[in-house]
Design a protein around this motif. Structure first.
Motif, PDB file in Angstrom:
ATOM      1  N   PHE A  13       0.817  -1.202   0.000  1.00 51.83           N
ATOM      2  CA  PHE A  13       0.000   0.000   0.000  1.00 51.83           C
ATOM      3  C   PHE A  13       0.859   1.263   0.000  1.00 51.83           C
ATOM      4  N   VAL A  14       1.696   1.417   1.014  1.00 55.75           N
ATOM      5  CA  VAL A  14       2.494   2.644   1.148  1.00 55.75           C
ATOM      6  C   VAL A  14       3.531   2.746   0.024  1.00 55.75           C
ATOM      7  N   CYS A  15       4.263   1.669  -0.213  1.00 53.38           N
ATOM      8  CA  CYS A  15       5.287   1.716  -1.264  1.00 53.38           C
ATOM      9  C   CYS A  15       4.669   1.864  -2.652  1.00 53.38           C
ATOM     10  N   SER A  16       3.454   1.366  -2.841  1.00 50.33           N
ATOM     11  CA  SER A  16       2.772   1.565  -4.124  1.00 50.33           C
ATOM     12  C   SER A  16       2.433   3.036  -4.334  1.00 50.33           C
ATOM     13  N   ILE A  17       2.078   3.737  -3.272  1.00 45.31           N
ATOM     14  CA  ILE A  17       1.818   5.178  -3.383  1.00 45.31           C
ATOM     15  C   ILE A  17       3.117   5.901  -3.757  1.00 45.31           C
ATOM     16  N   PHE A  18       4.225   5.523  -3.112  1.00 48.43           N
ATOM     17  CA  PHE A  18       5.516   6.113  -3.472  1.00 48.43           C
ATOM     18  C   PHE A  18       5.861   5.822  -4.927  1.00 48.43           C
ATOM     19  N   LEU A  19       5.557   4.624  -5.388  1.00 49.87           N
ATOM     20  CA  LEU A  19       5.824   4.243  -6.774  1.00 49.87           C
ATOM     21  C   LEU A  19       4.996   5.091  -7.737  1.00 49.87           C
ATOM     22  N   ILE A  20       3.729   5.283  -7.435  1.00 48.13           N
ATOM     23  CA  ILE A  20       2.856   6.101  -8.279  1.00 48.13           C
ATOM     24  C   ILE A  20       3.400   7.520  -8.380  1.00 48.13           C
ATOM     25  N   LEU A  21       3.826   8.071  -7.240  1.00 44.92           N
ATOM     26  CA  LEU A  21       4.360   9.428  -7.225  1.00 44.92           C
ATOM     27  C   LEU A  21       5.758   9.511  -7.835  1.00 44.92           C
ATOM     28  N   GLY A  22       6.461   8.398  -7.855  1.00 45.27           N
ATOM     29  CA  GLY A  22       7.851   8.416  -8.303  1.00 45.27           C
ATOM     30  C   GLY A  22       8.743   9.021  -7.242  1.00 45.27           C
ATOM     31  N   LEU A  23       8.423   8.781  -5.989  1.00 47.72           N
ATOM     32  CA  LEU A  23       9.178   9.309  -4.855  1.00 47.72           C
ATOM     33  C   LEU A  23       9.871   8.151  -4.142  1.00 47.72           C
ATOM     34  N   PHE A  24      11.170   8.273  -3.939  1.00 46.89           N
ATOM     35  CA  PHE A  24      11.969   7.187  -3.337  1.00 46.89           C
ATOM     36  C   PHE A  24      11.695   5.874  -4.075  1.00 46.89           C
ATOM     37  N   THR A  25      11.653   5.948  -5.383  1.00 54.74           N
ATOM     38  CA  THR A  25      11.175   4.842  -6.210  1.00 54.74           C
ATOM     39  C   THR A  25      11.971   3.565  -6.005  1.00 54.74           C
ATOM     40  N   ARG A  26      13.275   3.655  -6.066  1.00 53.63           N
ATOM     41  CA  ARG A  26      14.076   2.425  -5.958  1.00 53.63           C
ATOM     42  C   ARG A  26      13.981   1.820  -4.563  1.00 53.63           C
ATOM     43  N   ILE A  27      13.886   2.628  -3.540  1.00 52.11           N
ATOM     44  CA  ILE A  27      13.719   2.102  -2.176  1.00 52.11           C
ATOM     45  C   ILE A  27      12.362   1.414  -2.062  1.00 52.11           C
ATOM     46  N   ALA A  28      11.303   2.089  -2.539  1.00 51.30           N
ATOM     47  CA  ALA A  28       9.958   1.516  -2.484  1.00 51.30           C
ATOM     48  C   ALA A  28       9.891   0.210  -3.265  1.00 51.30           C
ATOM     49  N   VAL A  29      10.504   0.193  -4.441  1.00 50.74           N
ATOM     50  CA  VAL A  29      10.488  -1.013  -5.267  1.00 50.74           C
ATOM     51  C   VAL A  29      11.287  -2.133  -4.595  1.00 50.74           C
ATOM     52  N   GLY A  30      12.300  -1.784  -3.836  1.00 46.47           N
ATOM     53  CA  GLY A  30      13.051  -2.803  -3.093  1.00 46.47           C
ATOM     54  C   GLY A  30      12.147  -3.568  -2.133  1.00 46.47           C
ATOM     55  N   PHE A  31      11.294  -2.832  -1.406  1.00 46.66           N
ATOM     56  CA  PHE A  31      10.342  -3.490  -0.503  1.00 46.66           C
ATOM     57  C   PHE A  31       9.335  -4.325  -1.285  1.00 46.66           C
ATOM     58  N   LEU A  32       8.887  -3.816  -2.422  1.00 46.66           N
ATOM     59  CA  LEU A  32       7.925  -4.557  -3.241  1.00 46.66           C
ATOM     60  C   LEU A  32       8.562  -5.809  -3.846  1.00 46.66           C
ATOM     61  N   ILE A  33       9.804  -5.715  -4.242  1.00 43.35           N
ATOM     62  CA  ILE A  33      10.511  -6.895  -4.764  1.00 43.35           C
ATOM     63  C   ILE A  33      10.604  -7.967  -3.686  1.00 43.35           C
ATOM     64  N   PHE A  34      11.002  -7.570  -2.486  1.00 42.46           N
ATOM     65  CA  PHE A  34      11.095  -8.529  -1.373  1.00 42.46           C
ATOM     66  C   PHE A  34       9.738  -9.187  -1.125  1.00 42.46           C
ATOM     67  N   THR A  35       8.674  -8.394  -1.129  1.00 40.94           N
ATOM     68  CA  THR A  35       7.333  -8.925  -0.877  1.00 40.94           C
ATOM     69  C   THR A  35       6.918  -9.903  -1.970  1.00 40.94           C
ATOM     70  N   MET A  36       7.227  -9.597  -3.221  1.00 47.17           N
ATOM     71  CA  MET A  36       6.849 -10.492  -4.315  1.00 47.17           C
ATOM     72  C   MET A  36       7.691 -11.768  -4.325  1.00 47.17           C
ATOM     73  N   ILE A  37       8.940 -11.675  -3.885  1.00 50.14           N
ATOM     74  CA  ILE A  37       9.758 -12.890  -3.755  1.00 50.14           C
ATOM     75  C   ILE A  37       9.141 -13.809  -2.704  1.00 50.14           C
ATOM     76  N   ILE A  38       8.748 -13.238  -1.571  1.00 51.18           N
ATOM     77  CA  ILE A  38       8.106 -14.036  -0.517  1.00 51.18           C
ATOM     78  C   ILE A  38       6.793 -14.622  -1.034  1.00 51.18           C
ATOM     79  N   ALA A  39       5.989 -13.798  -1.708  1.00 52.65           N
ATOM     80  CA  ALA A  39       4.698 -14.285  -2.215  1.00 52.65           C
ATOM     81  C   ALA A  39       4.878 -15.380  -3.259  1.00 52.65           C
ATOM     82  N   GLY A  40       5.800 -15.174  -4.190  1.00 50.76           N
ATOM     83  CA  GLY A  40       5.954 -16.118  -5.289  1.00 50.76           C
ATOM     84  C   GLY A  40       6.671 -17.401  -4.934  1.00 50.76           C
ATOM     85  N   PHE A  41       7.702 -17.288  -4.103  1.00 52.43           N
ATOM     86  CA  PHE A  41       8.545 -18.460  -3.847  1.00 52.43           C
ATOM     87  C   PHE A  41       8.345 -19.095  -2.478  1.00 52.43           C
TER      88      PHE A  41
END
Length: 142
Positions: free
Chosen positions: A67-95
């Motif tokens: 939720f929070v990191c997706s808002i940062f992604l939409i805004l393009g604010l702290f994008t790589r940091i936000a995407v880092g958290f999203l990547i970790f979450t998707m790795i946990i979800a997928g694997f």
């Protein structure tokens, strides 16, 4: 469009990054918002405890990412940091969460993961708050 067009017209890449950021950010919000509601309702939580910290903390961390990191992604604010958290979450979800499931159950998280990896490598693009900050920083260096 050939690859050479991106070299001579980088605006195309910035436009595509904006579209992808907006689409994927709002799409992930649709996953994060119900989890936020579940977290705010409290009660007996049934959520995967991926770090051994308890389901409530695990759900809170997932809400932060989805939720929070997706808002940062939409805004393009702290994008790589936000995407880092999203990547970790998707790795946990997928694997981990869907690790034993058939591919069709883990496909969505792996698609999100692939897109987040591209955004991590390419950045937010010119049409983002990160892009505006970078432009201002470069102007002040002159």
């Amino acid at each position: 469009m050939s690859y050479s067009n991106l070299k001579t017209n980088p605006i195309y890449l910035d436009i595509v990054l904006l579209i992808v950021r907006l689409f994927i950010g709002f799409a992930m919000l649709s996953h994060g918002f119900p989890k936020l509601q579940m977290l705010l309702e409290g009660g007996d939580l049934k959520f995967f405890d991926f770090l051994g910290l308890g389901p409530k903390i695990s759900l809170g961390l997932t809400v932060f990412a989805e939720f929070v990191c997706s808002i940062f992604l939409i805004l393009g604010l702290f994008t790589r940091i936000a995407v880092g958290f999203l990547i970790f979450t998707m790795i946990i979800a997928g694997f981990v969460v869907h690790g034993a499931d058939p591919f069709d159950k883990k496909e969505m998280s792996l698609l999100y993961l692939a897109i987040y990896l591209l955004i991590m490598v390419l950045g937010a693009g010119r049409f983002s708050i990160d892009g505006m900050i970078e432009k201002k920083r470069r102007a002040s260096e002159w």
